[in-house]
Design an enzyme around this catalytic site. Sequence first.
Site, short mmCIF file in Angstrom:
data_model
loop_
_atom_site.label_atom_id
_atom_site.label_comp_id
_atom_site.label_asym_id
_atom_site.label_seq_id
_atom_site.Cartn_x
_atom_site.Cartn_y
_atom_site.Cartn_z
CB CYS A 39 -0.89 0.04 1.24
SG CYS A 39 -1.95 -1.39 1.48
CB CYS A 43 -3.64 2.51 2.40
SG CYS A 43 -4.83 1.21 1.97
CB CYS A 70 -3.62 -1.88 -1.67
SG CYS A 70 -5.15 -1.44 -0.84
CB CYS A 73 -4.29 3.04 -1.25
SG CYS A 73 -2.99 1.78 -1.17
#
Length: 356
Positions: A39, A43, A70, A73
């Site tokens: 991430c 996030c 991810c 994000c």
Amino acid sequence: MTAGTGEGRDARRWRAVADRQPIADEPFVYAVATTGIYCRPGCPSRTPNRENVVYFATPAAAEAAGYRPCRRCWPQGADPDDSQTVAVARACRRLETDEAEPALADLAADAGLSAAQFRAVFKDRTGLTPKGYARAVRGHRMRAALEEGATVTEATYAAGYSGSARAHADAPGVLGMTASAYRKGGAGEVIDHATADSALGRVLVAATARGLCGIALGDDDGALLATLWARFPKATLRADGPAAQAVLPVVLRVVADPRQNVAALPEVPLDLRGTAFQLRVWEELRRIPPGETRTYTEVAAAIGQPSATRAVANACGANPVAPVVPCHRVVRSDGGLGGYRWGLERKKALLREEEA
């Protein structure tokens, strides 16, 4: 670099992760060893345990180490407000409002992508293909028209179909039965049901030949059966029928251990009946990993409609197969549990079981 300097940098990075505040002069991404996902700082996902976090200077370095980006994000460079997400939201509005279904090529051209690229992006953002989304929209229109008393023919054209053949073919998938049966309150539909003791009290499961269509939790079998009658007032309800008996053990397993819903979803076919928006929300709920939660706002953003928080909450409340589709994993932004159709104590119990 000295050890002290390295430790100081990692402490600074961890503070950025924990506070969800990127460091302006030091871009980096972080990965979580227990999930295999990386991430960017900021996030909205749940803050990981510090001992499970490793840092990388670039997304490419994280992916080279075997981590996946991810989907909340978009650390590899995309953003929830990027042009592709905006284009998908625009396509959804066209599919919902245009009198004639837009062609895939037209939607793709509007997004500046090839048809194949756009189809992949659309499904990634909504959980449905453009064709599937359009089909769900027509189903919602047909359902609304039938419930307002329209004839089957009137409802067919009100839904946007050019003729009865396609409407007839789509009806079992979008209505769960033929249009004429739906208009008659489910007349002619056979729904098997079965009840049993569960970890959360009595549970009723309902299933058609197409799959699991209902789960109800409570303390009284009569009240649970009444919820099924309310949904299908003229259907034939068959106690302990084979379709319900086939799915009952799996549902009991998920109620006892909600983490098992991931395994149950491919194992048990679902006969979900809802609006296009509800289907998108329910598909997004299926993406929330066990042991994690999302807020209603985050789910709204994930489906490309960040202002639809209240509608997301309503879709969670209308989820007919909780906890197989895990709406208990959605909470309020202020940390409160929010609502749960089968009672907040059951929602707490499901979340406690997953945390354990």
